[in-house]
Motif scaffolding. Structure first.
Motif, PDB file in Angstrom:
ATOM      1  N   GLY A   1      13.595   8.792   0.494  1.00  0.00           N
ATOM      2  CA  GLY A   1      13.267   8.495   1.889  1.00  0.00           C
ATOM      3  C   GLY A   1      12.215   7.409   2.015  1.00  0.00           C
ATOM      4  O   GLY A   1      12.375   6.452   2.779  1.00  0.00           O
ATOM      5  N   ASN A   2      11.140   7.532   1.266  1.00  0.00           N
ATOM      6  CA  ASN A   2      10.061   6.563   1.380  1.00  0.00           C
ATOM      7  C   ASN A   2      10.435   5.205   0.808  1.00  0.00           C
ATOM      8  O   ASN A   2      10.133   4.169   1.406  1.00  0.00           O
ATOM      9  CB  ASN A   2       8.799   7.098   0.697  1.00  0.00           C
TER      10      ASN A   2
ATOM     11  N   VAL B   1       0.837  -1.207   0.000  1.00  0.00           N
ATOM     12  CA  VAL B   1       0.000   0.000   0.000  1.00  0.00           C
ATOM     13  C   VAL B   1       0.868   1.252   0.000  1.00  0.00           C
ATOM     14  O   VAL B   1       0.631   2.183  -0.787  1.00  0.00           O
ATOM     15  CB  VAL B   1      -0.964  -0.010   1.211  1.00  0.00           C
ATOM     16  N   HIS B   2       1.881   1.291   0.852  1.00  0.00           N
ATOM     17  CA  HIS B   2       2.730   2.486   0.905  1.00  0.00           C
ATOM     18  C   HIS B   2       3.576   2.630  -0.365  1.00  0.00           C
ATOM     19  O   HIS B   2       3.855   3.752  -0.795  1.00  0.00           O
ATOM     20  CB  HIS B   2       3.614   2.471   2.153  1.00  0.00           C
ATOM     21  N   TRP B   3       3.973   1.509  -0.958  1.00  0.00           N
ATOM     22  CA  TRP B   3       4.714   1.590  -2.218  1.00  0.00           C
ATOM     23  C   TRP B   3       3.843   2.213  -3.299  1.00  0.00           C
ATOM     24  O   TRP B   3       4.276   3.119  -4.015  1.00  0.00           O
ATOM     25  CB  TRP B   3       5.181   0.198  -2.650  1.00  0.00           C
ATOM     26  N   LEU B   4       2.603   1.750  -3.418  1.00  0.00           N
ATOM     27  CA  LEU B   4       1.698   2.278  -4.434  1.00  0.00           C
ATOM     28  C   LEU B   4       1.407   3.755  -4.198  1.00  0.00           C
ATOM     29  O   LEU B   4       1.451   4.566  -5.138  1.00  0.00           O
ATOM     30  CB  LEU B   4       0.403   1.472  -4.441  1.00  0.00           C
ATOM     31  N   LEU B   5       1.153   4.133  -2.956  1.00  0.00           N
ATOM     32  CA  LEU B   5       0.870   5.541  -2.658  1.00  0.00           C
ATOM     33  C   LEU B   5       2.101   6.417  -2.880  1.00  0.00           C
ATOM     34  O   LEU B   5       1.973   7.566  -3.330  1.00  0.00           O
ATOM     35  CB  LEU B   5       0.354   5.681  -1.228  1.00  0.00           C
ATOM     36  N   THR B   6       3.277   5.898  -2.607  1.00  0.00           N
ATOM     37  CA  THR B   6       4.500   6.669  -2.849  1.00  0.00           C
ATOM     38  C   THR B   6       4.751   6.831  -4.342  1.00  0.00           C
ATOM     39  O   THR B   6       5.143   7.909  -4.797  1.00  0.00           O
ATOM     40  CB  THR B   6       5.707   5.998  -2.164  1.00  0.00           C
TER      41      THR B   6
ATOM     42  N   GLY C   1      12.154   4.067  10.735  1.00  0.00           N
ATOM     43  CA  GLY C   1      12.084   4.717   9.429  1.00  0.00           C
ATOM     44  C   GLY C   1      10.693   5.233   9.116  1.00  0.00           C
ATOM     45  O   GLY C   1      10.534   6.339   8.581  1.00  0.00           O
ATOM     46  N   LEU C   2       9.658   4.465   9.450  1.00  0.00           N
ATOM     47  CA  LEU C   2       8.290   4.941   9.238  1.00  0.00           C
ATOM     48  C   LEU C   2       8.014   6.191  10.062  1.00  0.00           C
ATOM     49  O   LEU C   2       7.395   7.144   9.572  1.00  0.00           O
ATOM     50  CB  LEU C   2       7.284   3.845   9.601  1.00  0.00           C
TER      51      LEU C   2
END
Length: 110
Positions: free
Chosen positions: A26-27, A5-10, A53-54
């Motif tokens: 960073g992300n 999910v965070h990969w797609l949003l990034t 990191g998050l």
């Protein structure tokens, strides 16, 4: 699921080149540490580094969005979508931090 999910949003947040490269670096580097935490299920260091990191990207995302948010007359639909996805990713990160912390506790962290 957290990493996907965070990969797609990034990816969607970086789509319009509105944010500097430090946002993407960073992300994506934190997500790489998250993959490391998934692969090494017995490592407390990996999950702790992912959690740290998050938490750090929450701070840096706030700074990136507030500094590089364009004025209204320069907001196109693509920029609006990109910023929206970056904000949505930022809003999901506290929930992700909680889930990662639970994983840390399940692995034996104190």
């Amino acid at each position: 699921a957290i990493i996907l999910v965070h990969w797609l949003l990034t990816v969607w947040g970086c789509m319009n080149y509105m944010f500097p490269a430090s946002y993407a670096w960073g992300n994506f580097s934190v997500l790489a540490v998250g993959i490391w935490a998934i692969v090494q299920r017995d490592s407390l260091d990996a999950i702790m580094m992912f959690l740290t990191g998050l938490l750090l990207t929450v701070l840096t995302d706030i700074i990136h969005i507030s500094v590089f948010y364009p004025p209204n007359k320069y907001l196109t639909d693509a920029k609006r979508f990109s910023v929206g996805m970056a904000i949505f990713s930022l809003l999901l990160k506290p929930a992700s931090c909680y889930l990662v912390y639970r994983m840390y506790r399940e692995r034996g962290g104190e």
